[in-house]
Design a protein around this motif. Structure first.
Motif, PDB file in Angstrom:
ATOM      1  N   LEU A 261      -8.199 -42.148 -23.978  1.00 46.42           N
ATOM      2  CA  LEU A 261      -9.544 -42.713 -24.008  1.00 46.42           C
ATOM      3  C   LEU A 261     -10.480 -41.807 -23.204  1.00 46.42           C
ATOM      4  O   LEU A 261     -10.178 -41.453 -22.065  1.00 46.42           O
ATOM      5  CB  LEU A 261      -9.526 -44.124 -23.413  1.00 46.42           C
ATOM      6  N   ASP A 262     -11.605 -41.441 -23.805  1.00 44.31           N
ATOM      7  CA  ASP A 262     -12.508 -40.500 -23.143  1.00 44.31           C
ATOM      8  C   ASP A 262     -13.886 -41.086 -22.854  1.00 44.31           C
ATOM      9  O   ASP A 262     -14.822 -40.368 -22.541  1.00 44.31           O
ATOM     10  CB  ASP A 262     -12.644 -39.227 -23.978  1.00 44.31           C
ATOM     11  N   VAL A 263     -14.023 -42.400 -22.948  1.00 46.95           N
ATOM     12  CA  VAL A 263     -15.283 -43.061 -22.570  1.00 46.95           C
ATOM     13  C   VAL A 263     -14.953 -44.271 -21.694  1.00 46.95           C
ATOM     14  O   VAL A 263     -13.964 -44.969 -21.912  1.00 46.95           O
ATOM     15  CB  VAL A 263     -16.105 -43.518 -23.792  1.00 46.95           C
ATOM     16  N   GLY A 264     -15.771 -44.510 -20.677  1.00 45.09           N
ATOM     17  CA  GLY A 264     -15.625 -45.690 -19.836  1.00 45.09           C
ATOM     18  C   GLY A 264     -14.494 -45.658 -18.846  1.00 45.09           C
ATOM     19  O   GLY A 264     -14.287 -46.642 -18.116  1.00 45.09           O
ATOM     20  N   VAL A 265     -13.748 -44.564 -18.777  1.00 45.70           N
ATOM     21  CA  VAL A 265     -12.553 -44.517 -17.940  1.00 45.70           C
ATOM     22  C   VAL A 265     -12.930 -44.182 -16.497  1.00 45.70           C
ATOM     23  O   VAL A 265     -13.591 -43.180 -16.250  1.00 45.70           O
ATOM     24  CB  VAL A 265     -11.556 -43.473 -18.475  1.00 45.70           C
ATOM     25  N   PRO A 266     -12.509 -45.029 -15.534  1.00 43.66           N
ATOM     26  CA  PRO A 266     -12.785 -44.698 -14.127  1.00 43.66           C
ATOM     27  C   PRO A 266     -12.101 -43.394 -13.735  1.00 43.66           C
ATOM     28  O   PRO A 266     -11.073 -43.009 -14.300  1.00 43.66           O
ATOM     29  CB  PRO A 266     -12.179 -45.890 -13.368  1.00 43.66           C
ATOM     30  N   ARG A 267     -12.692 -42.704 -12.771  1.00 44.25           N
ATOM     31  CA  ARG A 267     -12.143 -41.433 -12.315  1.00 44.25           C
ATOM     32  C   ARG A 267     -10.693 -41.607 -11.852  1.00 44.25           C
ATOM     33  O   ARG A 267     -10.365 -42.541 -11.125  1.00 44.25           O
ATOM     34  CB  ARG A 267     -12.995 -40.885 -11.177  1.00 44.25           C
ATOM     35  N   GLY A 268      -9.842 -40.710 -12.276  1.00 45.43           N
ATOM     36  CA  GLY A 268      -8.445 -40.720 -11.870  1.00 45.43           C
ATOM     37  C   GLY A 268      -7.547 -41.594 -12.711  1.00 45.43           C
ATOM     38  O   GLY A 268      -6.345 -41.679 -12.450  1.00 45.43           O
ATOM     39  N   LYS A 269      -8.101 -42.278 -13.733  1.00 47.90           N
ATOM     40  CA  LYS A 269      -7.306 -43.141 -14.592  1.00 47.90           C
ATOM     41  C   LYS A 269      -7.109 -42.495 -15.962  1.00 47.90           C
ATOM     42  O   LYS A 269      -7.961 -41.747 -16.439  1.00 47.90           O
ATOM     43  CB  LYS A 269      -8.004 -44.499 -14.779  1.00 47.90           C
ATOM     44  N   ARG A 270      -5.968 -42.799 -16.589  1.00 44.81           N
ATOM     45  CA  ARG A 270      -5.722 -42.359 -17.958  1.00 44.81           C
ATOM     46  C   ARG A 270      -5.234 -43.556 -18.765  1.00 44.81           C
ATOM     47  O   ARG A 270      -4.273 -44.234 -18.393  1.00 44.81           O
ATOM     48  CB  ARG A 270      -4.665 -41.252 -18.007  1.00 44.81           C
ATOM     49  N   TYR A 271      -5.944 -43.808 -19.866  1.00 39.84           N
ATOM     50  CA  TYR A 271      -5.572 -44.890 -20.754  1.00 39.84           C
ATOM     51  C   TYR A 271      -5.342 -44.314 -22.145  1.00 39.84           C
ATOM     52  O   TYR A 271      -6.117 -43.471 -22.613  1.00 39.84           O
ATOM     53  CB  TYR A 271      -6.675 -45.947 -20.822  1.00 39.84           C
ATOM     54  N   PHE A 272      -4.320 -44.817 -22.806  1.00 37.87           N
ATOM     55  CA  PHE A 272      -4.023 -44.374 -24.161  1.00 37.87           C
ATOM     56  C   PHE A 272      -4.238 -45.534 -25.122  1.00 37.87           C
ATOM     57  O   PHE A 272      -3.817 -46.665 -24.867  1.00 37.87           O
ATOM     58  CB  PHE A 272      -2.577 -43.856 -24.250  1.00 37.87           C
ATOM     59  N   VAL A 273      -4.902 -45.220 -26.225  1.00 35.76           N
ATOM     60  CA  VAL A 273      -5.276 -46.241 -27.201  1.00 35.76           C
ATOM     61  C   VAL A 273      -4.967 -45.724 -28.604  1.00 35.76           C
ATOM     62  O   VAL A 273      -4.589 -44.558 -28.787  1.00 35.76           O
ATOM     63  CB  VAL A 273      -6.779 -46.582 -27.072  1.00 35.76           C
ATOM     64  N   THR A 274      -5.151 -46.585 -29.587  1.00 39.24           N
ATOM     65  CA  THR A 274      -4.964 -46.150 -30.967  1.00 39.24           C
ATOM     66  C   THR A 274      -6.173 -45.350 -31.420  1.00 39.24           C
ATOM     67  O   THR A 274      -7.245 -45.400 -30.795  1.00 39.24           O
ATOM     68  CB  THR A 274      -4.772 -47.356 -31.903  1.00 39.24           C
TER      69      THR A 274
END
Length: 472
Positions: free
Chosen positions: A332-345
Motif C-alpha cells: 500500500l502506497d497511500v495513507g501508510v504511517p511512516r515505518g509501516k508496511r501493509y500489503f493489500v490486493t
C-alpha cells in the motif's frame, strides 16, 4: 376505541402511559414532572443529566483530570449530582399528584454506561421517597433487582425477548419478585436509541411484536408472576387505536405503553427548538438501524449527515496483511504511517489510491485487520476524541476503555465508531442536529403527517397525554 383504564404498577393505580427516558438530557425534570402530573409514569434520564447553577442554567460538564480514570470519576460525580437535581425538580413540579399516588417518577439508567451501579446507588441514596422505580436496559442488568430492593423502589427491566427475561429471572430477579414494577418489552426493530437485537435475529427482517410479547407473558406465568404485573410495550407506539387488540387481552395480561419519540415534540421537552423542527420534516425510512455505536449494540437514529459520514467511513475500508500472503502482495502506497508496511490486493490498492485522490489520504487501523480512509481533519478529530475519553461506557469500542480493572478492553480502538458522550451532549445543548447523533424511533416520520401537529402545533405534555387517551 376501548377505554384506557388504569393498571397497577407496584402499589399504584396509574394510567398505562410511560414516558421513555431518553439520555443524554433529552428527557429531564420538566418533561418527566409534567408526565407524572398527567397521571402516568414520568421517567427522568439518569444518564449524565444536567445540573444547574444558582441562576438555573445548566452547568457544562467539563473534565479537568489528565487521565481517563480521573475523568471517569468526574463523570460519575456529574451523573449522580445531575440525576439527583433532576429528580428533585421533577418531584417538586408534580408533588401534589405524586403524594396522592396519581402519578409516579422513575429514573432510567443504561446498564452499560460507565459506573452504572455506582451512579444508581448514589442517586437512590439521595432521593429516598421521591423515586417510584428504576427502568434499566442496554445490557443484562442482573444486579438491578438487588439494588432496587435494597432501596425500596421497583425495578423495570428493559428486555427484547422472552429468552433474555428468563435468564434475568433465574439468575437474580426471582429473589426480589415483589419489587418488580413491570417488564418493558422494547421492540428491537422499532425503538429509538440502543436496541436489543441478538445474533440470532436479522436486523433487516422485523418481527411482529405480538407473538414475542405473548411468549414473554408465558415465561412470566411459568415463573409465577401475576398477570397484574404489566408488560410495557415500547417501540413503534404512536396511536393507541393501532394497539386496541392488545388492551384487555387475556393472552397478554396487563399491558401499558411507553412513548419515547412523541414526547420529544412537546413544550416541556428539553431538546433545542432546532432539533424539534427537524422532527417535523422526517420521511418514512429516514431512521436507520445501524451498528456504529461504541457500545457494540444496534441503535436507531435519524440518517442525517452525521450517520451518512459514518456509513461512508466504513465504506472506505480494505483488508490488509503485514506480510505478503496470497492475494495480499501489493504494498500500500497511500495513507501508510511512516515505518509501516501493509500489503493489500490489487483491487484494494486501486480503491485506496482513488480515495486518496478524493482527499481521504489517511489510513486508520481497525480491530478487524482492516484500514479505513479519512481526511486529515477527520483523523485528527477521531484521535482527539479518543484521547479525551471520560469513560462514559462500561466498555467502549471507540476508545478501548472499560470502567474496571486495567481500564482497557484489550482491543484496538475502533475509528469506525464515535464518541457518544460528546455528540449526545452537543445535540442536547444546541449544536447542529445534522452534525450529531439524533436518536429517534422508527415512527418519527409520523410527526409530518399526524394532524395533531399540523400548522406547527407543539402540545404540552398534558395535551399529548389527553390526546393519547383518545386513541390518537
Amino acid at each position: 376505541m376501548k377505554a384506557i383504564n388504569a393498571v397497577r404498577f407496584g402499589t399504584l393505580e396509574l394510567l398505562p402511559l410511560v414516558e421513555g427516558g431518553k439520555g443524554i438530557s433529552a428527557t429531564n425534570h420538566r418533561s418527566s414532572g409534567a408526565w407524572a402530573a398527567s397521571g402516568g409514569i414520568g421517567t427522568v434520564s439518569a444518564v449524565n443529566a444536567d445540573s444547574y447553577d444558582a441562576d438555573g442554567q445548566p452547568i457544562p460538564q467539563i473534565y479537568h483530570a489528565k487521565t481517563r480514570a480521573g475523568r471517569h470519576e468526574e463523570l460519575v460525580a456529574y451523573a449522580i449530582e445531575g440525576a439527583v437535581q433532576q429528580v428533585k425538580r421533577a418531584f417538586d413540579m408534580a408533588s401534589e399528584e405524586l403524594r396522592a399516588g396519581r402519578g409516579a417518577l422513575n429514573i432510567n439508567v443504561l446498564w452499560e454506561m460507565g459506573g452504572a451501579q455506582r451512579v444508581l446507588e448514589g442517586v437512590l441514596e439521595r432521593t429516598k421517597g421521591l423515586v417510584h422505580g428504576v427502568t434499566c436496559g442496554a445490557g443484562m442488568p442482573y444486579r438491578l433487582s438487588d439494588i432496587a430492593a435494597r432501596h425500596g423502589v421497583y425495578y423495570y427491566p428493559i428486555i427484547s425477548s422472552a429468552r433474555a427475561f428468563r435468564a434475568l429471572w433465574k439468575r437474580a430477579y426471582a429473589r426480589a419478585a415483589e419489587w418488580m414494577g413491570a417488564v418493558v418489552y422494547e421492540d428491537p426493530w422499532l425503538a429509538g436509541g440502543h436496541n436489543g437485537l441478538s445474533n440470532a435475529e436479522d436486523p433487516r427482517v422485523p418481527q411482529d411484536p405480538y407473538p414475542r410479547v405473548a411468549e414473554l407473558r408465558g415465561v412470566m406465568r411459568e415463573s409465577g408472576i401475576s398477570d397484574d404485573v404489566p408488560i410495557v410495550m415500547a417501540g413503534g407506539v404512536w396511536y393507541l387505536r393501532e394497539w386496541e387488540h392488545w388492551i384487555d387481552n387475556p393472552e397478554l395480561g396487563a399491558i401499558a405503553f411507553q412513548f419515547g419519540t412523541r414526547p420529544l415534540l412537546t413544550r416541556e421537552s428539553p431538546i433545542p427548538d432546532v432539533w424539534k423542527a427537524k422532527l417535523t420534516h422526517l420521511e418514512e425510512g429516514d431512521i436507520l438501524l445501524h451498528r456504529f455505536s461504541p457500545t457494540g449494540f444496534y441503535s436507531s437514529a435519524v440518517r442525517n449527515p452525521f450517520l451518512k459520514e459514518l456509513e461512508a467511513r466504513s465504506g472506505r475500508q480494505i483488508a490488509f496483511s503485514t506480510e505478503e500472503a496470497g492475494d495480499h502482495r501489493f504494498a500500500l502506497d497511500v495513507g501508510v504511517p511512516r515505518g509501516k508496511r501493509y500489503f493489500v490486493t490489487r483491487d484494494d490498492l486501486n480503491r485506496a489510491r482513488g480515495w486518496a485522490g478524493e482527499g481521504f489520504t489517511e489510513a486508520l487501523k481497525t480491530p478487524d485487520n482492516t484500514l479505513i480512509f479519512v481526511t486529515p481533519d477527520k483523523r485528527d478529530e477521531i484521535r482527539r476524541d479518543q484521547a479525551d475519553c471520560m469513560g462514559c461506557l462500561s466498555h467502549c469500542q471507540f476508545s478501548a476503555w472499560k470502567d474496571h480493572g486495567d481500564h482497557s478492553t484489550g482491543r484496538l480502538a475502533d475509528p469506525r465508531s464515535f464518541c457518544i458522550q460528546k455528540t449526545l451532549q452537543d445535540i442536547a445543548h444546541g449544536a447542529d442536529p445534522d452534525a450529531n447523533l439524533m436518536f429517534a424511533g422508527h415512527s418519527a416520520h409520523r410527526f409530518a403527517t399526524d394532524p395533531f401537529y399540523s400548522n406547527g402545533f407543539v402540545p404540552t405534555v398534558r395535551q399529548l397525554v389527553d390526546r393519547l387517551l383518545t386513541g390518537d
